[in-house]
Scaffold this motif. Sequence first.
Motif, short mmCIF file in Angstrom:
data_model
loop_
_atom_site.label_atom_id
_atom_site.label_comp_id
_atom_site.label_asym_id
_atom_site.label_seq_id
_atom_site.Cartn_x
_atom_site.Cartn_y
_atom_site.Cartn_z
N LYS A 192 78.42 -9.70 54.97
CA LYS A 192 79.52 -9.77 54.01
C LYS A 192 79.60 -11.16 53.39
N ASP A 193 79.95 -11.19 52.14
CA ASP A 193 80.22 -12.44 51.45
C ASP A 193 81.13 -12.15 50.28
N ILE A 194 81.51 -13.19 49.55
CA ILE A 194 82.30 -12.99 48.33
C ILE A 194 81.58 -13.64 47.16
N ARG A 195 81.59 -12.96 46.05
CA ARG A 195 81.05 -13.49 44.80
C ARG A 195 82.25 -13.87 43.92
N LEU A 196 82.29 -15.11 43.50
CA LEU A 196 83.33 -15.58 42.61
C LEU A 196 82.69 -16.04 41.30
N HIS A 197 83.20 -15.54 40.20
CA HIS A 197 82.73 -15.99 38.89
C HIS A 197 83.63 -17.12 38.41
N MET A 207 84.80 -10.62 43.99
CA MET A 207 84.68 -9.38 44.74
C MET A 207 84.11 -9.65 46.12
N LEU A 208 84.45 -8.77 47.03
CA LEU A 208 83.90 -8.79 48.38
C LEU A 208 82.71 -7.85 48.41
N ARG A 209 81.58 -8.36 48.94
CA ARG A 209 80.38 -7.54 49.06
C ARG A 209 80.09 -7.31 50.54
N THR A 210 79.78 -6.07 50.88
CA THR A 210 79.58 -5.72 52.28
C THR A 210 78.35 -4.83 52.42
N ALA A 211 77.54 -5.14 53.43
CA ALA A 211 76.38 -4.31 53.76
C ALA A 211 76.55 -3.78 55.18
N SER A 212 76.22 -2.52 55.39
CA SER A 212 76.41 -1.91 56.71
C SER A 212 75.21 -2.10 57.61
N ASN A 213 74.03 -2.39 57.04
CA ASN A 213 72.82 -2.45 57.86
C ASN A 213 71.91 -3.61 57.49
N ASP A 214 72.48 -4.70 56.97
CA ASP A 214 71.67 -5.85 56.56
C ASP A 214 72.55 -7.10 56.69
N ARG A 216 72.32 -9.53 54.71
CA ARG A 216 72.62 -9.90 53.33
C ARG A 216 73.56 -8.87 52.72
N ALA A 217 74.45 -9.34 51.85
CA ALA A 217 75.45 -8.44 51.29
C ALA A 217 75.21 -8.11 49.83
N ASN A 218 74.09 -8.50 49.26
CA ASN A 218 73.84 -8.28 47.84
C ASN A 218 73.95 -6.81 47.46
N VAL A 219 74.65 -6.55 46.38
CA VAL A 219 74.80 -5.18 45.90
C VAL A 219 73.44 -4.61 45.51
N SER A 220 72.57 -5.45 44.93
CA SER A 220 71.24 -4.99 44.53
C SER A 220 70.40 -4.59 45.73
N ALA A 221 70.79 -5.05 46.93
CA ALA A 221 70.06 -4.70 48.14
C ALA A 221 70.75 -3.57 48.91
N GLY A 222 71.75 -2.95 48.28
CA GLY A 222 72.39 -1.80 48.90
C GLY A 222 73.80 -2.03 49.39
N GLY A 223 74.34 -3.23 49.16
CA GLY A 223 75.70 -3.52 49.60
C GLY A 223 76.74 -2.83 48.74
#
Length: 299
Positions: A192-197, A207-214, A216-223
Amino acid sequence: MSLHGWIIYNGHLPATKFLDFAEWLQLSASNKNITTQIIKNNELLSVLSSDSLDIVQEIIIDLPDFVIFTDKDIYLAKQLELLGVRVFNSAQSIAVSDDKIATYQILAQHRLPIPKTIISPKIFSNLNQIDIGFSDKIVKILGFPMIIKEAYGSFGEQVYIVKTVDEMTKKVRELAGKPFIFQEFIDSSYGKDIRLHVVGNQVVASMLRTASNDFRANVSAGGTMEPYFPSSFERETAIAATKAIGADFAGVDLLFGPNQTPIICEINSNAHIRNMYDCTNINVADYIIDYITDWFEHK
């Protein structure tokens, strides 16, 4: 005020999201009565000679009042600056943002919160044997698991987690010839991490980005993503990070440190904005155009 700008993106990249970012900026500019042209970087050639420097283009048009540079072609950005064009973001800030080692060095210089980081000694790729005796010191300082991160990479790629000496040694050998770092693993922010513009002096969306199995929390990586309301300290940290690298606007990724204290993970001077809009319904492009307009009004 009548302004005309270029929005430059990389013409070699097939993914539509790069053009998409440029089109969002163009629409926001049009809504503010600012004319813009979307131009591929490979449609502009930087020409140098002993008595001049120039931009050569297929169709001769006057240089713009400003350029929004959504690419990482820093030499083209610098050429435009040398010709007197105001470039958002500057060539220097793009170069620093693109190089994670340079980014962390500047953030450390400004005493901003970052993971404990060790720069790998330079290794040449054509060596038959690599002396990795320095790795013992790194393990003592960082422990396991640790992050190994290449200096250049996007969308959460080129970032690795290693858990043993063997894994670490193997990855070091694989990366020979490339600049990279060893970094403390922030387990309190796993997945999990947060992206701030940030635009100018404000955080305009987050926004808060969360990954269930990684890790890394990047949305492009499935978060996954959801709107996030940052604390004043998180906002101040993101703004300070953006200013430290000299950027006009940026996407700043923060990790959750112990006791939820923010730790800067990365700064992206070319952060795309569609995911943020889909998550928050906030169009960051509008803020970027307002910032540019305000800059010209007060220059």
